[in-house]
Motif scaffolding. Structure first.
Motif, PDB file in Angstrom:
ATOM      1  N   LEU A  27      98.855  42.246  45.017  1.00  0.00           N
ATOM      2  CA  LEU A  27      99.271  42.054  46.405  1.00  0.00           C
ATOM      3  C   LEU A  27      98.093  41.623  47.269  1.00  0.00           C
ATOM      4  O   LEU A  27      98.228  40.747  48.118  1.00  0.00           O
ATOM      5  CB  LEU A  27      99.881  43.350  46.954  1.00  0.00           C
ATOM      6  N   MET A  30      97.701  38.042  46.746  1.00  0.00           N
ATOM      7  CA  MET A  30      98.794  37.270  47.330  1.00  0.00           C
ATOM      8  C   MET A  30      98.664  37.192  48.850  1.00  0.00           C
ATOM      9  O   MET A  30      98.943  36.152  49.447  1.00  0.00           O
ATOM     10  CB  MET A  30     100.147  37.898  46.960  1.00  0.00           C
ATOM     11  N   VAL A  31      98.262  38.297  49.462  1.00  0.00           N
ATOM     12  CA  VAL A  31      98.096  38.285  50.917  1.00  0.00           C
ATOM     13  C   VAL A  31      96.962  37.333  51.301  1.00  0.00           C
ATOM     14  O   VAL A  31      97.072  36.557  52.249  1.00  0.00           O
ATOM     15  CB  VAL A  31      97.850  39.707  51.458  1.00  0.00           C
ATOM     16  N   ALA A  34      98.261  34.045  51.342  1.00  0.00           N
ATOM     17  CA  ALA A  34      99.088  33.764  52.507  1.00  0.00           C
ATOM     18  C   ALA A  34      98.219  33.340  53.694  1.00  0.00           C
ATOM     19  O   ALA A  34      98.646  32.567  54.545  1.00  0.00           O
ATOM     20  CB  ALA A  34      99.927  34.992  52.869  1.00  0.00           C
ATOM     21  N   TYR A  35      97.000  33.851  53.744  1.00  0.00           N
ATOM     22  CA  TYR A  35      96.065  33.443  54.795  1.00  0.00           C
ATOM     23  C   TYR A  35      95.517  32.039  54.554  1.00  0.00           C
ATOM     24  O   TYR A  35      95.146  31.338  55.491  1.00  0.00           O
ATOM     25  CB  TYR A  35      94.862  34.405  54.845  1.00  0.00           C
ATOM     26  N   PRO A 121      96.860  36.310  62.634  1.00  0.00           N
ATOM     27  CA  PRO A 121      97.451  37.578  62.191  1.00  0.00           C
ATOM     28  C   PRO A 121      98.971  37.603  62.299  1.00  0.00           C
ATOM     29  O   PRO A 121      99.655  38.012  61.359  1.00  0.00           O
ATOM     30  CB  PRO A 121      96.819  38.611  63.142  1.00  0.00           C
ATOM     31  N   LEU A 128     105.454  38.428  55.891  1.00  0.00           N
ATOM     32  CA  LEU A 128     105.496  39.679  55.130  1.00  0.00           C
ATOM     33  C   LEU A 128     106.873  40.316  55.110  1.00  0.00           C
ATOM     34  O   LEU A 128     107.158  41.156  54.252  1.00  0.00           O
ATOM     35  CB  LEU A 128     104.479  40.675  55.735  1.00  0.00           C
ATOM     36  N   ASP A 129     107.731  39.927  56.047  1.00  0.00           N
ATOM     37  CA  ASP A 129     109.100  40.440  56.065  1.00  0.00           C
ATOM     38  C   ASP A 129     109.106  41.971  56.140  1.00  0.00           C
ATOM     39  O   ASP A 129     109.755  42.655  55.360  1.00  0.00           O
ATOM     40  CB  ASP A 129     109.840  39.952  54.807  1.00  0.00           C
ATOM     41  N   MET A 130     108.320  42.503  57.092  1.00  0.00           N
ATOM     42  CA  MET A 130     108.213  43.959  57.275  1.00  0.00           C
ATOM     43  C   MET A 130     108.465  44.294  58.731  1.00  0.00           C
ATOM     44  O   MET A 130     108.087  43.540  59.620  1.00  0.00           O
ATOM     45  CB  MET A 130     106.776  44.412  56.982  1.00  0.00           C
ATOM     46  N   GLU A 134     107.147  49.904  59.395  1.00  0.00           N
ATOM     47  CA  GLU A 134     106.700  49.884  57.997  1.00  0.00           C
ATOM     48  C   GLU A 134     105.245  49.454  57.907  1.00  0.00           C
ATOM     49  O   GLU A 134     104.445  50.046  57.181  1.00  0.00           O
ATOM     50  CB  GLU A 134     107.536  48.872  57.189  1.00  0.00           C
ATOM     51  N   PHE A 135     104.940  48.384  58.643  1.00  0.00           N
ATOM     52  CA  PHE A 135     103.586  47.837  58.663  1.00  0.00           C
ATOM     53  C   PHE A 135     102.577  48.928  59.014  1.00  0.00           C
ATOM     54  O   PHE A 135     101.593  49.152  58.294  1.00  0.00           O
ATOM     55  CB  PHE A 135     103.516  46.709  59.698  1.00  0.00           C
TER      56      PHE A 135
ATOM     57  N   LEU B  24      93.941  46.609  52.342  1.00  0.00           N
ATOM     58  CA  LEU B  24      94.491  46.187  51.063  1.00  0.00           C
ATOM     59  C   LEU B  24      93.396  45.571  50.193  1.00  0.00           C
ATOM     60  O   LEU B  24      93.234  45.919  49.018  1.00  0.00           O
ATOM     61  CB  LEU B  24      95.596  45.166  51.343  1.00  0.00           C
ATOM     62  N   GLN B 141     106.439  50.712  47.329  1.00  0.00           N
ATOM     63  CA  GLN B 141     106.291  49.906  48.536  1.00  0.00           C
ATOM     64  C   GLN B 141     105.449  48.656  48.260  1.00  0.00           C
ATOM     65  O   GLN B 141     105.782  47.553  48.709  1.00  0.00           O
ATOM     66  CB  GLN B 141     105.651  50.753  49.638  1.00  0.00           C
ATOM     67  N   LEU B 146     105.160  42.850  47.040  1.00  0.00           N
ATOM     68  CA  LEU B 146     104.675  41.855  46.082  1.00  0.00           C
ATOM     69  C   LEU B 146     105.795  40.911  45.677  1.00  0.00           C
ATOM     70  O   LEU B 146     105.615  39.684  45.646  1.00  0.00           O
ATOM     71  CB  LEU B 146     104.121  42.580  44.852  1.00  0.00           C
ATOM     72  N   LEU B 149     106.510  38.434  48.308  1.00  0.00           N
ATOM     73  CA  LEU B 149     105.462  37.462  48.634  1.00  0.00           C
ATOM     74  C   LEU B 149     105.177  36.521  47.471  1.00  0.00           C
ATOM     75  O   LEU B 149     104.721  35.393  47.682  1.00  0.00           O
ATOM     76  CB  LEU B 149     104.183  38.212  49.030  1.00  0.00           C
TER      77      LEU B 149
END
Lengths: 150, 150
Positions: A27, A30-31, A34-35, A121, A128-130, A134-135, B24, B141, B146, B149
């Motif tokens: 993850l 992957m994040v 995404a950036y 940001p 992230l679809d959160m 949750e975030f 993360l 979670q 994951l 994304l």
DNA sequence: AAAAAATTAATTGCACACAATTAAACATTA
DNA sequence: TAATGTTTAATTGTGTGCAATTAATTTTTT
């Protein structure tokens, strides 16, 4: 139990799906990915972006302070910072009061990046679809673990 | 608001402490570091260990399948697998039915590593200072994020 | 003050990560 | 079937990460 399966019986704790470490590792990458398209517009890598987040907030920090905050050592930071210096985005100079320390400062071009990066940001968050709740919960849980381990 | 602070007003979303990505990123590296002394005994790096977790479970996998499961591409896997081949822990051969694919298989020495590594997950878990319930909640979670994304 | 210990960056060497390209093999389509 | 397109690994080049060492400076101890 046929004897054409000579391998050891599977240990559930040794299955990738049951690990905490793997989703964390995957993850995180992957994040970062995404950036990437957003940061590419600014000619920044993700760790370079993290350095700027700190410099925009504090104007000046020593390599030591950056390392403490980012949990990175000079082996990573020194070449990274030299690349930012070559682009004339930051300055590097010895602290006259303690010649061991190197003070990293923002140059005008580096400070100007902040405005161009301000949307980053929220744009990543959108992918992230959160929910914000949750975030926030996940952020605090990760930070708690981090302080326990670092 | 004094005019000796010419820099832009801080954007809360641009502060490191408010990011999800940074804990993360940092936690992932810290957890990898927690594995390091245990894996060093086995002469393994963390990504190499992940490859073995999959091979112990599946005996044989193509580079493509490893990449899909680990979210890594051939640029990372090919040299990593060549290092494992040099140690005679894995075999690499083209699939005769599809010469594009390379099948990675366990050699006896690679299979024997499983027993020596079986204590690793619980030893790392012990360092995490988490209840099994917390562990499971966080794991799910992270996996959920994951899949969203990746 | 002199010696010893600690702190800070830089350097070296190795192993990922990943974007981009290349080359070979296979699949699909005209 | 020939041409086109897709899939799979390998390769190339850049940028981290990090352990280990080195060198310079500062601090502490004797």
């Amino acid at each position: 139990m046929s004897n054409d399966t000579p391998h050891t019986a599977p240990n559930p704790l040794q299955q990738l799906d049951n690990q905490l470490c793997f989703p964390l590792y995957a993850l995180s990458r992957m994040v970062t990915k995404a950036y990437q398209p957003l940061l590419q517009e600014l000619d920044l890598t993700y760790p370079q972006y993290l350095v700027f987040l700190l410099l925009w907030e504090h104007q000046e920090l020593t390599v030591k302070e950056l390392g403490d905050k980012l949990l990175l050592d000079s082996g990573t930071l020194t070449p990274l910072l030299k690349r930012l210096e070559q682009k004339h985005w930051i300055s590097r100079r010895r602290d006259p009061r303690d010649e061991r320390s190197v003070i990293i400062g923002l140059l005008p071009a580096g400070r100007a990046l902040q405005e161009r990066a301000c949307k980053v940001p929220e744009q990543v968050f959108a992918q992230l679809d959160m929910s914000p709740t949750e975030f926030e919960a996940l952020r605090q849980q990760l930070r708690h673990l981090l302080t326990h381990l670092a």
